[in-house]
Design a protein around this motif. Sequence first.
Motif, mmCIF file in Angstrom:
data_model
loop_
_atom_site.group_PDB
_atom_site.id
_atom_site.type_symbol
_atom_site.label_atom_id
_atom_site.label_comp_id
_atom_site.label_asym_id
_atom_site.label_seq_id
_atom_site.Cartn_x
_atom_site.Cartn_y
_atom_site.Cartn_z
ATOM 1 N N LYS A 1 -5.659 30.065 -9.043
ATOM 2 C CA LYS A 1 -6.006 30.199 -7.503
ATOM 3 C C LYS A 1 -7.630 30.214 -7.547
ATOM 4 O O LYS A 1 -8.494 29.549 -6.840
ATOM 5 C CB LYS A 1 -5.520 31.289 -6.739
ATOM 6 C CG LYS A 1 -4.195 31.012 -6.311
ATOM 7 C CD LYS A 1 -3.535 32.194 -5.647
ATOM 8 C CE LYS A 1 -2.029 32.120 -5.391
ATOM 9 N NZ LYS A 1 -1.545 33.208 -4.498
ATOM 10 N N SER B 1 1.023 37.274 -12.764
ATOM 11 C CA SER B 1 0.496 37.316 -11.487
ATOM 12 C C SER B 1 -1.245 37.015 -12.005
ATOM 13 O O SER B 1 -1.841 36.491 -11.107
ATOM 14 C CB SER B 1 0.464 38.542 -10.711
ATOM 15 O OG SER B 1 0.132 39.872 -11.478
ATOM 16 N N GLU C 1 -2.751 22.027 -11.605
ATOM 17 C CA GLU C 1 -2.908 22.968 -12.240
ATOM 18 C C GLU C 1 -2.151 22.931 -13.426
ATOM 19 O O GLU C 1 -0.813 22.318 -13.506
ATOM 20 C CB GLU C 1 -2.193 24.261 -11.564
ATOM 21 C CG GLU C 1 -2.609 24.528 -10.266
ATOM 22 C CD GLU C 1 -2.060 25.835 -9.752
ATOM 23 O OE1 GLU C 1 -2.647 26.441 -9.005
ATOM 24 O OE2 GLU C 1 -0.966 26.087 -10.087
ATOM 25 N N HIS D 1 -1.788 33.439 -12.181
ATOM 26 C CA HIS D 1 -1.635 32.827 -10.858
ATOM 27 C C HIS D 1 -2.862 33.108 -9.954
ATOM 28 O O HIS D 1 -3.476 32.002 -9.476
ATOM 29 C CB HIS D 1 -0.476 33.479 -10.090
ATOM 30 C CG HIS D 1 0.856 32.904 -10.711
ATOM 31 N ND1 HIS D 1 1.981 33.631 -10.142
ATOM 32 C CD2 HIS D 1 1.248 32.495 -11.792
ATOM 33 C CE1 HIS D 1 3.068 33.321 -10.767
ATOM 34 N NE2 HIS D 1 2.676 32.510 -11.829
ATOM 35 N N LYS D 2 -3.579 34.296 -10.506
ATOM 36 C CA LYS D 2 -4.919 34.676 -9.541
ATOM 37 C C LYS D 2 -6.031 33.520 -10.502
ATOM 38 O O LYS D 2 -6.741 33.250 -9.566
ATOM 39 C CB LYS D 2 -5.090 35.913 -9.938
ATOM 40 C CG LYS D 2 -6.482 36.412 -9.164
ATOM 41 C CD LYS D 2 -6.875 37.852 -9.175
ATOM 42 C CE LYS D 2 -8.037 38.308 -8.300
ATOM 43 N NZ LYS D 2 -9.023 37.242 -8.100
ATOM 44 N N ASP E 1 3.304 24.357 -15.954
ATOM 45 C CA ASP E 1 2.859 24.867 -14.587
ATOM 46 C C ASP E 1 2.980 26.236 -14.883
ATOM 47 O O ASP E 1 2.998 27.006 -15.907
ATOM 48 C CB ASP E 1 3.794 24.545 -13.371
ATOM 49 C CG ASP E 1 5.356 24.966 -13.354
ATOM 50 O OD1 ASP E 1 5.470 26.234 -14.361
ATOM 51 O OD2 ASP E 1 6.219 24.786 -13.073
ATOM 52 N N ARG E 2 2.300 27.006 -13.698
ATOM 53 C CA ARG E 2 1.904 28.473 -13.555
ATOM 54 C C ARG E 2 3.241 29.395 -13.926
ATOM 55 O O ARG E 2 2.967 30.402 -14.147
ATOM 56 C CB ARG E 2 1.525 28.897 -12.060
ATOM 57 C CG ARG E 2 2.329 28.658 -10.901
ATOM 58 C CD ARG E 2 2.019 28.760 -9.582
ATOM 59 N NE ARG E 2 0.616 28.636 -9.255
ATOM 60 C CZ ARG E 2 -0.117 29.362 -8.715
ATOM 61 N NH1 ARG E 2 0.249 30.640 -8.399
ATOM 62 N NH2 ARG E 2 -1.476 28.975 -8.468
ATOM 63 N N ASN E 3 4.384 28.741 -13.808
ATOM 64 C CA ASN E 3 5.593 29.612 -14.402
ATOM 65 C C ASN E 3 6.311 29.334 -15.780
ATOM 66 O O ASN E 3 6.991 29.962 -15.922
ATOM 67 C CB ASN E 3 6.736 29.492 -13.005
ATOM 68 C CG ASN E 3 6.302 29.983 -11.771
ATOM 69 O OD1 ASN E 3 5.504 30.894 -11.712
ATOM 70 N ND2 ASN E 3 6.279 28.902 -10.765
#
Length: 161
Positions: A33, A26, A71, A29-30, A112-114
């Motif tokens: 963003k 997270s 991203e 992810h933040k 990617d973000r994951n």
Amino acid sequence: MAIRLIVKDPDPVLREVAKEVTKFNSNLHKLLKDMAETMYDAEGVGLAAPQVGILKRVIVVDVGDEHGLIEMVNPEIVESEGEQIGPEGCLSIPNLNGDVRRAQRIVVKGQDRNGETFTVEATDFLARAFQHEVDHLNGVLFTDIAIQLFDGAARDRRGGE
């Protein structure tokens, strides 16, 4: 989400080599963003984590084409060909632009973000944006490699970006 402060040259963080991201959580992810929101607020087309004071290999790019927001974590240019010379500016170096020689076509591999691996084939302006942002992750600024530098007013008169 939050708009973050963009670090300005000559802040030494811009000259550091960013570290590989190993935790896809997270916090990442933040960061992604916040970076996108910061880039859009500043009317930029790309932003690297060191530009917001975070020494991680994270970039966001959106040149306004069909790709939209990209991203990418731990980006690496794995192919390049051709040559283009064109104008660049930088959110970390306001009021200065320059003509920079870049590859015309590149393939960028990242996550990617994951943490899932993906590639992007980019040409023209998108290729330029990716190369500029990857340079930031290696402590390189466009002013280090520019063929010619000029102030922002000169860029406006030349009809550039």
